[in-house]
Scaffold this active site. Sequence first.
Site, PDB file in Angstrom:
ATOM      1  N   LYS A 169       0.795  -1.244  -0.032  1.00  7.40           N
ATOM      2  CA  LYS A 169       0.024   0.060   0.051  1.00  7.40           C
ATOM      3  C   LYS A 169       1.033   1.098   0.113  1.00  7.40           C
ATOM      4  CE  LYS A 169      -3.546   2.781   0.873  1.00  7.40           C
ATOM      5  NZ  LYS A 169      -4.806   3.047  -0.081  1.00  7.40           N
ATOM      6  N   LYS A 237      -1.085  11.474   6.368  1.00 12.10           N
ATOM      7  CA  LYS A 237      -0.827  10.120   7.235  1.00 12.10           C
ATOM      8  C   LYS A 237      -0.265   9.206   6.365  1.00 12.10           C
ATOM      9  CE  LYS A 237      -3.947   7.139   7.423  1.00 12.10           C
ATOM     10  NZ  LYS A 237      -4.195   6.036   6.692  1.00 12.10           N
TER      11      LYS A 237
HETATM   12  P1  NAP Z   1     -13.073   8.200   7.488  1.00 13.42           P
HETATM   13  O1  NAP Z   1     -14.076   8.414   6.637  1.00 13.42           O
HETATM   14  O2  NAP Z   1     -12.372   9.395   8.248  1.00 13.42           O
HETATM   15  O3  NAP Z   1     -13.318   7.285   8.527  1.00 13.42           O
HETATM   16  C1  NAP Z   1     -12.709   6.792   9.714  1.00 13.42           C
HETATM   17  C2  NAP Z   1     -13.295   5.807  10.593  1.00 13.42           C
HETATM   18  O4  NAP Z   1     -12.572   5.351  11.776  1.00 13.42           O
HETATM   19  C3  NAP Z   1     -14.840   6.310  11.138  1.00 13.42           C
HETATM   20  O5  NAP Z   1     -15.623   5.308  11.117  1.00 13.42           O
HETATM   21  C4  NAP Z   1     -14.045   6.712  12.648  1.00 13.42           C
HETATM   22  O6  NAP Z   1     -15.292   6.718  13.258  1.00 13.42           O
HETATM   23  C5  NAP Z   1     -12.967   5.610  12.691  1.00 13.42           C
HETATM   24  N1  NAP Z   1     -12.052   5.863  13.706  1.00 13.42           N
HETATM   25  C6  NAP Z   1     -10.935   6.637  13.714  1.00 13.42           C
HETATM   26  N2  NAP Z   1     -10.229   6.939  14.824  1.00 13.42           N
HETATM   27  C7  NAP Z   1     -11.078   5.852  15.877  1.00 13.42           C
HETATM   28  C8  NAP Z   1     -10.726   5.528  16.968  1.00 13.42           C
HETATM   29  N3  NAP Z   1      -9.693   6.051  17.543  1.00 13.42           N
HETATM   30  N4  NAP Z   1     -11.696   4.823  17.732  1.00 13.42           N
HETATM   31  C9  NAP Z   1     -12.795   4.347  16.771  1.00 13.42           C
HETATM   32  N5  NAP Z   1     -12.999   4.642  15.674  1.00 13.42           N
HETATM   33  C10 NAP Z   1     -12.022   5.389  14.923  1.00 13.42           C
HETATM   34  O7  NAP Z   1     -11.767   7.544   6.617  1.00 13.42           O
HETATM   35  P2  NAP Z   1     -11.886   6.676   5.450  1.00 13.42           P
HETATM   36  O8  NAP Z   1     -11.669   7.315   4.348  1.00 13.42           O
HETATM   37  O9  NAP Z   1     -12.889   5.803   5.634  1.00 13.42           O
HETATM   38  O10 NAP Z   1     -10.679   5.850   5.910  1.00 13.42           O
HETATM   39  C11 NAP Z   1     -10.472   4.743   6.427  1.00 13.42           C
HETATM   40  C12 NAP Z   1      -9.064   3.678   6.311  1.00 13.42           C
HETATM   41  O11 NAP Z   1      -9.049   3.688   4.793  1.00 13.42           O
HETATM   42  C13 NAP Z   1      -7.942   4.847   6.426  1.00 13.42           C
HETATM   43  O12 NAP Z   1      -6.852   4.193   7.000  1.00 13.42           O
HETATM   44  C14 NAP Z   1      -7.418   5.220   5.168  1.00 13.42           C
HETATM   45  O13 NAP Z   1      -6.164   5.842   4.753  1.00 13.42           O
HETATM   46  C15 NAP Z   1      -8.016   4.359   4.254  1.00 13.42           C
HETATM   47  N6  NAP Z   1      -8.347   4.392   2.933  1.00 13.42           N
HETATM   48  C16 NAP Z   1      -9.154   5.547   2.523  1.00 13.42           C
HETATM   49  C17 NAP Z   1      -9.415   5.636   1.108  1.00 13.42           C
HETATM   50  C18 NAP Z   1     -10.359   6.516   0.612  1.00 13.42           C
HETATM   51  O14 NAP Z   1     -10.531   6.970  -0.548  1.00 13.42           O
HETATM   52  N7  NAP Z   1     -11.001   7.304   1.562  1.00 13.42           N
HETATM   53  C19 NAP Z   1      -8.898   4.964   0.152  1.00 13.42           C
HETATM   54  C20 NAP Z   1      -7.886   3.867   0.457  1.00 13.42           C
HETATM   55  C21 NAP Z   1      -7.623   3.588   1.869  1.00 13.42           C
HETATM   56  P3  NAP Z   1     -16.026   8.063  13.472  1.00 13.42           P
HETATM   57  O15 NAP Z   1     -17.254   7.762  12.540  1.00 13.42           O
HETATM   58  O16 NAP Z   1     -16.719   7.892  14.924  1.00 13.42           O
HETATM   59  O17 NAP Z   1     -15.274   9.205  13.160  1.00 13.42           O
END
Ligand code: NAP
Length: 293
Positions: A169, A237
């Site tokens: 990744k 990040k």
């Molecule tokens: P996001 O929309 O910001 O969602 C983050 C999720 O993690 C939410 O459900 C949040 O809960 C939860 N979370 C974060 N910290 C936490 C903690 N300490 N305790 C409990 N829950 C926690 O992010 P995302 O875009 O879905 O990304 C998730 C992962 O996938 C990341 O590692 C990101 O780098 C990766 N990713 C993202 C993409 C993209 O295009 N978005 C693509 C590939 C990979 P809340 O709802 O309560 O905030």
Amino acid sequence: MTRLGFIGLGTMGHGMAANLEAAGHRLTVWNRTRSKADDLGAHVVDTAREVGPESDIVFVSVSDTSDVEEVVFGDYGVIHGMTQGDILVDHSTISPVATKGLATRAAELGVDWVDAPVSGGSEGAVNGTLAVMVGGPSNAVEKTRPFMDAYSKSIVHVGEEPGSGQMVKAVNQVLVVLNQLAVSEALLLAEAADLDLRKTLEAVEGGAAGSWMLSNRGPQMIERDWRPGFTVDLQQKDLRLVLEAADELGVPMPGVALVFQLYRSLQARGLGSDGNHALVKALEVLAGIELGR
Ligand code: NAP
């Protein structure tokens, strides 16, 4: 029937969980902000720990390394509710080195750790077209593959070693951000030359310069639509993880270092919640022109 759990229903997790449900699987879920589970038909529990006893395979999609540690090994972490033979699939993008330690701790409790970061953006999670780069023991990976199929178009097992999926990744993110920089510079040149940006994009995307980033984020940049599929903060990040890995391995990465600093300038301007395609805004300041104005 294999029982499934999902922890973390953000941009990515929600899409993946919805696709699992659409494929006929019933899920037990936990999200810190409970309301994000409202539109899923899932069984919602109050703590991550409670997902464990209801699940044979638990999927996790949270933000960073410390967040995975918290939802898995914290006081109310899911691992405390899991039993020998269960599997944890981590779809978050986190540190490859830390993943080795997390996998070892899980193995001591008889739980297999599959590190399975994804690529394909928010669109990929919703449409079920993600690319998954998977590390971990083959037998566990093969047990989870039929479920990951519900939201993926490609699942590649890259190595038995824990963290190898996370390392791939990191490689993926080098390609993503340097492509984002290329799209930004190219569109700004077109803007400076007073070209029709939509026509320019249409003319080049079918040739050797075409890319996912150009076709999906290019139109958003032209429209100045900065809504995030993937935020600047999360992108930054990932670049921190890439630069840490490169430092440890002694690999010079001048391109990634440059993009890291450009994204830092956006964070300094309070733009961390914009989509990562806002990278062009950092270049606009240097050029003194703006796209689509
Ligand atoms: P996001 O929309 O910001 O969602 C983050 C999720 O993690 C939410 O459900 C949040 O809960 C939860 N979370 C974060 N910290 C936490 C903690 N300490 N305790 C409990 N829950 C926690 O992010 P995302 O875009 O879905 O990304 C998730 C992962 O996938 C990341 O590692 C990101 O780098 C990766 N990713 C993202 C993409 C993209 O295009 N978005 C693509 C590939 C990979 P809340 O709802 O309560 O905030």
